[in-house]
Design a protein around this motif. Structure first.
Motif, PDB file in Angstrom:
ATOM      1  N   SER A  43     -25.933  44.263  23.799  1.00 58.45           N
ATOM      2  CA  SER A  43     -25.657  42.832  23.609  1.00 58.45           C
ATOM      3  C   SER A  43     -26.946  42.024  23.547  1.00 58.45           C
ATOM      4  O   SER A  43     -27.059  41.076  22.764  1.00 58.45           O
ATOM      5  CB  SER A  43     -24.758  42.301  24.731  1.00 58.45           C
ATOM      6  N   GLN A  85     -16.728  39.242  20.337  1.00 60.83           N
ATOM      7  CA  GLN A  85     -15.848  40.145  21.070  1.00 60.83           C
ATOM      8  C   GLN A  85     -14.509  39.460  21.367  1.00 60.83           C
ATOM      9  O   GLN A  85     -13.444  40.054  21.229  1.00 60.83           O
ATOM     10  CB  GLN A  85     -16.518  40.592  22.363  1.00 60.83           C
ATOM     11  N   ASP A 169     -19.550  41.798  16.941  1.00 62.24           N
ATOM     12  CA  ASP A 169     -19.661  42.205  18.337  1.00 62.24           C
ATOM     13  C   ASP A 169     -18.296  42.664  18.838  1.00 62.24           C
ATOM     14  O   ASP A 169     -17.384  41.848  18.994  1.00 62.24           O
ATOM     15  CB  ASP A 169     -20.172  41.018  19.160  1.00 62.24           C
ATOM     16  N   GLU A 170     -18.155  43.959  19.075  1.00 61.93           N
ATOM     17  CA  GLU A 170     -16.888  44.543  19.530  1.00 61.93           C
ATOM     18  C   GLU A 170     -15.720  44.039  18.667  1.00 61.93           C
ATOM     19  O   GLU A 170     -14.773  43.426  19.165  1.00 61.93           O
ATOM     20  CB  GLU A 170     -16.630  44.201  21.000  1.00 61.93           C
ATOM     21  N   ALA A 173     -12.072  44.976  19.883  1.00 61.29           N
ATOM     22  CA  ALA A 173     -11.704  44.836  21.298  1.00 61.29           C
ATOM     23  C   ALA A 173     -10.344  44.176  21.428  1.00 61.29           C
ATOM     24  O   ALA A 173     -10.066  43.162  20.789  1.00 61.29           O
ATOM     25  CB  ALA A 173     -12.764  44.018  22.034  1.00 61.29           C
ATOM     26  N   ARG A 180      -7.008  48.425  14.844  1.00 62.13           N
ATOM     27  CA  ARG A 180      -8.457  48.672  14.853  1.00 62.13           C
ATOM     28  C   ARG A 180      -8.903  49.311  13.551  1.00 62.13           C
ATOM     29  O   ARG A 180      -9.871  48.865  12.922  1.00 62.13           O
ATOM     30  CB  ARG A 180      -8.847  49.589  16.024  1.00 62.13           C
ATOM     31  N   THR A 201     -21.306  46.427  17.189  1.00 61.44           N
ATOM     32  CA  THR A 201     -21.233  47.131  18.463  1.00 61.44           C
ATOM     33  C   THR A 201     -19.780  47.523  18.679  1.00 61.44           C
ATOM     34  O   THR A 201     -18.869  46.803  18.273  1.00 61.44           O
ATOM     35  CB  THR A 201     -21.709  46.252  19.631  1.00 61.44           C
ATOM     36  N   GLU A 202     -19.559  48.640  19.339  1.00 59.17           N
ATOM     37  CA  GLU A 202     -18.183  49.124  19.474  1.00 59.17           C
ATOM     38  C   GLU A 202     -18.099  50.174  20.575  1.00 59.17           C
ATOM     39  O   GLU A 202     -19.000  51.017  20.706  1.00 59.17           O
ATOM     40  CB  GLU A 202     -17.719  49.726  18.136  1.00 59.17           C
ATOM     41  N   HIS A 203     -17.021  50.092  21.357  1.00 62.09           N
ATOM     42  CA  HIS A 203     -16.792  51.096  22.396  1.00 62.09           C
ATOM     43  C   HIS A 203     -15.798  52.168  21.952  1.00 62.09           C
ATOM     44  O   HIS A 203     -15.745  53.237  22.555  1.00 62.09           O
ATOM     45  CB  HIS A 203     -16.275  50.427  23.682  1.00 62.09           C
TER      46      HIS A 203
END
Length: 261
Positions: A43, A85, A169-170, A173, A180, A201-203
């Motif tokens: 981040s 996010q 950013d995400e 989420a 998704r 960015t991604e989880h």
């Protein structure tokens, strides 16, 4: 020349090195995933590129411009779109009005009191909503939309300045698995069609390995690996960072076979 070139980027907070000498590049039309465990510095790096944080040292060049330390709105006007996010839309406005506001901002007319704002740029706003599959919801309030639809509206807003670079950013989420993959498939298609570079960015590792052209991996503020999905999946440093196993990075077919067994 790369669309985005990050060189020796660093950021410290009260002596703590959040990002430490990071360098990478992004090409037009490419999806680049920035991944890593919580606290890795993702981040912080992302926010330096977007202008929300000024770097302690290093360079961020976008489309030939040095943007390190510039204000977010000035970076946006150079052609950098952004999603968050937690989706950033105005719930009190309709879907169409949200996109119109972004178009007004891009042309520096947010504070104009002249003309009929309700009809201003309506065709262009509708075209953006059609692009993300939301034109049928144009007159609905954002407050009543399902969360996956709000994310699509946010993508339309991010496209209002005709970006060359999209920072996400995400982006998935809070979304269900099908939502998704639909959102990232749409993003990948638009990136290729419009030659937009995408840094996200991604989880969700399913999203990352299904849609990213390249990946960069952070750990403790440093970039420890970069490459395509196979290279990252088989990198021993990445496996160590992710709980010391490669389970999260096994090919999907292998995971399914293991579940069946």
């Amino acid at each position: 020349m790369s669309l985005l070139s990050v060189a020796h980027l660093s950021k410290s907070f009260d002596g703590v090195q959040a990002v430490d000498d990071v360098s990478f590049e992004l090409e037009p039309g490419q999806l680049l995933a920035l991944i890593g465990p919580n606290g890795a510095g993702k981040s912080t790096c992302f926010n330096m590129i977007n202008g929300q944080l000024a770097p302690s040292s290093g360079s961020v060049r976008f489309d030939g411009h040095e943007i390190a330390g510039m204000r977010p709105r000035d970076i946006w006007r150079l052609g950098v779109g952004r999603t968050f996010q937690i989706a950033a839309t105005f719930n009190s406005m309709t879907v169409l009005e949200n996109v119109q506001m972004a178009l007004l901002s891009h042309e520096r007319r947010v504070f104009s009191l002249f003309g009929r704002v309700a009809s201003w740029k309506e065709d262009e706003a509708m075209a953006l909503l059609d692009l993300v599959g939301m034109s049928a919801h144009a007159r609905r309030s954002c407050a009543v939309l399902a969360y996956g639809d709000v994310k699509r509206v946010e993508l339309a807003i991010a496209l209002a300045n005709h970006p060359k670079l999209l920072l996400m950013d995400e982006p998935t989420a809070g979304m269900a698995p099908q939502e998704r993959n639909e959102l990232m498939s749409l993003t990948a298609r638009l990136a290729k069609e419009r030659n937009i570079g995408v840094l996200f960015t991604e989880h969700s590792m399913d999203v990352v390995f299904s849609h990213a052209d390249r990946l960069i991996v952070f750990a403790r503020g440093r970039l420890i690996a970069q490459g395509d999905a196979d290279a990252i999946r088989n990198d021993p440093r990445v496996r160590e960072v992710y709980l010391g196993t490669g389970a999260s990075f096994a090919p999907r077919a292998a995971l399914n076979a293991g579940d069946a067994a």
